[in-house]
Write a protein that holds these residues in place. Structure first.
Motif, PDB file in Angstrom:
ATOM      1  N   THR A   1       0.862  -1.182   0.000  1.00 33.49           N
ATOM      2  CA  THR A   1       0.000   0.000   0.000  1.00 33.49           C
ATOM      3  C   THR A   1       0.900   1.234   0.000  1.00 33.49           C
ATOM      4  O   THR A   1       2.118   1.118   0.153  1.00 33.49           O
ATOM      5  CB  THR A   1      -0.903   0.048   1.246  1.00 33.49           C
ATOM      6  OG1 THR A   1      -0.078   0.268   2.394  1.00 33.49           O
ATOM      7  CG2 THR A   1      -1.717  -1.224   1.420  1.00 33.49           C
TER       8      THR A   1
ATOM      9  N   TYR B   1       0.569  -3.870   4.087  1.00 34.10           N
ATOM     10  CA  TYR B   1       0.162  -4.601   2.894  1.00 34.10           C
ATOM     11  C   TYR B   1      -1.334  -4.841   2.879  1.00 34.10           C
ATOM     12  O   TYR B   1      -1.944  -5.118   3.910  1.00 34.10           O
ATOM     13  CB  TYR B   1       0.914  -5.937   2.814  1.00 34.10           C
ATOM     14  CG  TYR B   1       2.358  -5.730   2.492  1.00 34.10           C
ATOM     15  CD1 TYR B   1       2.816  -5.808   1.191  1.00 34.10           C
ATOM     16  CD2 TYR B   1       3.272  -5.406   3.491  1.00 34.10           C
ATOM     17  CE1 TYR B   1       4.146  -5.581   0.881  1.00 34.10           C
ATOM     18  CE2 TYR B   1       4.610  -5.173   3.193  1.00 34.10           C
ATOM     19  CZ  TYR B   1       5.031  -5.264   1.892  1.00 34.10           C
ATOM     20  OH  TYR B   1       6.337  -5.026   1.589  1.00 34.10           O
ATOM     21  N   GLU B   2      -1.898  -4.736   1.693  1.00 34.72           N
ATOM     22  CA  GLU B   2      -3.309  -5.046   1.460  1.00 34.72           C
ATOM     23  C   GLU B   2      -3.402  -6.547   1.218  1.00 34.72           C
ATOM     24  O   GLU B   2      -2.655  -7.101   0.420  1.00 34.72           O
ATOM     25  CB  GLU B   2      -3.772  -4.288   0.225  1.00 34.72           C
ATOM     26  CG  GLU B   2      -5.125  -4.686  -0.283  1.00 34.72           C
ATOM     27  CD  GLU B   2      -5.371  -4.090  -1.656  1.00 34.72           C
ATOM     28  OE1 GLU B   2      -5.876  -2.960  -1.716  1.00 34.72           O
ATOM     29  OE2 GLU B   2      -5.004  -4.742  -2.653  1.00 34.72           O
TER      30      GLU B   2
ATOM     31  N   VAL C   1      -6.067  -9.546   0.127  1.00 36.52           N
ATOM     32  CA  VAL C   1      -7.372  -9.837  -0.461  1.00 36.52           C
ATOM     33  C   VAL C   1      -7.681 -11.307  -0.192  1.00 36.52           C
ATOM     34  O   VAL C   1      -6.930 -12.201  -0.590  1.00 36.52           O
ATOM     35  CB  VAL C   1      -7.384  -9.573  -1.987  1.00 36.52           C
ATOM     36  CG1 VAL C   1      -8.737  -9.911  -2.580  1.00 36.52           C
ATOM     37  CG2 VAL C   1      -7.012  -8.126  -2.279  1.00 36.52           C
TER      38      VAL C   1
ATOM     39  N   ILE D   1     -11.108  -7.375   2.189  1.00 35.00           N
ATOM     40  CA  ILE D   1      -9.822  -6.699   2.086  1.00 35.00           C
ATOM     41  C   ILE D   1      -9.449  -6.232   3.486  1.00 35.00           C
ATOM     42  O   ILE D   1     -10.262  -5.618   4.182  1.00 35.00           O
ATOM     43  CB  ILE D   1      -9.899  -5.493   1.130  1.00 35.00           C
ATOM     44  CG1 ILE D   1     -10.237  -5.972  -0.281  1.00 35.00           C
ATOM     45  CG2 ILE D   1      -8.594  -4.707   1.142  1.00 35.00           C
ATOM     46  CD1 ILE D   1     -10.463  -4.862  -1.272  1.00 35.00           C
TER      47      ILE D   1
ATOM     48  N   TYR E   1      -5.678  -5.194   6.072  1.00 31.60           N
ATOM     49  CA  TYR E   1      -4.318  -4.682   5.993  1.00 31.60           C
ATOM     50  C   TYR E   1      -3.481  -5.262   7.122  1.00 31.60           C
ATOM     51  O   TYR E   1      -3.969  -5.432   8.241  1.00 31.60           O
ATOM     52  CB  TYR E   1      -4.334  -3.148   6.057  1.00 31.60           C
ATOM     53  CG  TYR E   1      -5.165  -2.563   4.941  1.00 31.60           C
ATOM     54  CD1 TYR E   1      -4.620  -2.357   3.684  1.00 31.60           C
ATOM     55  CD2 TYR E   1      -6.514  -2.277   5.129  1.00 31.60           C
ATOM     56  CE1 TYR E   1      -5.386  -1.868   2.643  1.00 31.60           C
ATOM     57  CE2 TYR E   1      -7.288  -1.783   4.085  1.00 31.60           C
ATOM     58  CZ  TYR E   1      -6.715  -1.583   2.851  1.00 31.60           C
ATOM     59  OH  TYR E   1      -7.474  -1.107   1.817  1.00 31.60           O
TER      60      TYR E   1
ATOM     61  N   HIS F   1     -11.338   0.926   5.765  1.00 32.23           N
ATOM     62  CA  HIS F   1     -11.055   1.543   4.472  1.00 32.23           C
ATOM     63  C   HIS F   1      -9.820   2.422   4.557  1.00 32.23           C
ATOM     64  O   HIS F   1      -9.633   3.159   5.523  1.00 32.23           O
ATOM     65  CB  HIS F   1     -12.259   2.355   3.989  1.00 32.23           C
ATOM     66  CG  HIS F   1     -13.377   1.493   3.534  1.00 32.23           C
ATOM     67  ND1 HIS F   1     -13.731   1.386   2.217  1.00 32.23           N
ATOM     68  CD2 HIS F   1     -14.210   0.660   4.211  1.00 32.23           C
ATOM     69  CE1 HIS F   1     -14.739   0.527   2.105  1.00 32.23           C
ATOM     70  NE2 HIS F   1     -15.045   0.086   3.309  1.00 32.23           N
ATOM     71  N   LEU F   2      -9.008   2.354   3.514  1.00 31.53           N
ATOM     72  CA  LEU F   2      -7.815   3.177   3.401  1.00 31.53           C
ATOM     73  C   LEU F   2      -8.118   4.297   2.414  1.00 31.53           C
ATOM     74  O   LEU F   2      -8.533   4.040   1.284  1.00 31.53           O
ATOM     75  CB  LEU F   2      -6.646   2.321   2.893  1.00 31.53           C
ATOM     76  CG  LEU F   2      -5.310   3.010   2.693  1.00 31.53           C
ATOM     77  CD1 LEU F   2      -4.784   3.554   4.022  1.00 31.53           C
ATOM     78  CD2 LEU F   2      -4.310   2.030   2.100  1.00 31.53           C
TER      79      LEU F   2
ATOM     80  N   THR G   1      -9.671   1.351  -0.691  1.00 27.98           N
ATOM     81  CA  THR G   1     -10.263   0.047  -0.418  1.00 27.98           C
ATOM     82  C   THR G   1     -11.480  -0.176  -1.298  1.00 27.98           C
ATOM     83  O   THR G   1     -11.649  -1.253  -1.877  1.00 27.98           O
ATOM     84  CB  THR G   1     -10.650  -0.070   1.073  1.00 27.98           C
ATOM     85  OG1 THR G   1      -9.498   0.216   1.868  1.00 27.98           O
ATOM     86  CG2 THR G   1     -11.174  -1.452   1.404  1.00 27.98           C
TER      87      THR G   1
ATOM     88  N   LYS H   1     -10.573  -1.065  -4.842  1.00 26.22           N
ATOM     89  CA  LYS H   1     -10.162  -2.466  -4.967  1.00 26.22           C
ATOM     90  C   LYS H   1     -11.379  -3.384  -4.913  1.00 26.22           C
ATOM     91  O   LYS H   1     -11.489  -4.324  -5.696  1.00 26.22           O
ATOM     92  CB  LYS H   1      -9.166  -2.821  -3.870  1.00 26.22           C
ATOM     93  CG  LYS H   1      -8.730  -4.263  -3.879  1.00 26.22           C
ATOM     94  CD  LYS H   1      -7.998  -4.650  -5.154  1.00 26.22           C
ATOM     95  CE  LYS H   1      -6.608  -4.153  -5.095  1.00 26.22           C
ATOM     96  NZ  LYS H   1      -5.656  -4.778  -5.979  1.00 26.22           N
TER      97      LYS H   1
END
Length: 117
Positions: free
Chosen positions: A60, A66-67, A69, A74, A76, A88-89, A99, A102
């Motif tokens: 990220t 790191y994201e 999945v 999702i 982190y 949410h980012l 987020t 994605k």
């Protein structure tokens, strides 16, 4: 022999060629190192949450975060840290919800089904 050939090449040709070769070597080295680091991160995160069906792990914009999945989820993580962040980012400079962007990519549009008469 090689040195004599190099001396015969004009500097206006030799210098850009050397700069190009050095840049190419640096790019390849960085890419190889990046792949090694990413593999280590993937392995570490997968070991931290065994049994989780992880489809992808991506860096990220936040250093070391790191994201991850997993299905339609999702979250982190930081490798080696016992924390998992769900939420949410946001990129405050663009007001984008990274987020959600994605998640929108994860949802595959379905083809319309025909109705039978």
């Amino acid at each position: 022999m090689v040195m004599q050939r190099l001396k015969s090449i004009p500097p206006y040709v030799l210098i850009p060629l050397l700069v190009f070769v050095l840049a190419l070597v640096a790019f390849i080295s960085q890419k190889l190192m990046s792949d090694v680091v990413q593999a280590s991160v993937d392995e570490t995160i997968r070991a931290m949450i065994p049994g989780t069906d992880i489809q992808a792990i991506h860096p990220t914009p936040l250093d070391g975060v790191y994201e991850v999945v997993a299905g339609q989820n999702i979250f982190y993580m930081q490798p080696g840290k016992p924390y998992l962040l769900v939420g949410h980012l946001f990129d405050l400079s663009t007001a984008e919800d990274l987020t959600q962007l994605k998640k929108n990519q994860l949802v595959q549009p379905r083809a319309p089904t025909e109705k039978k008469p």
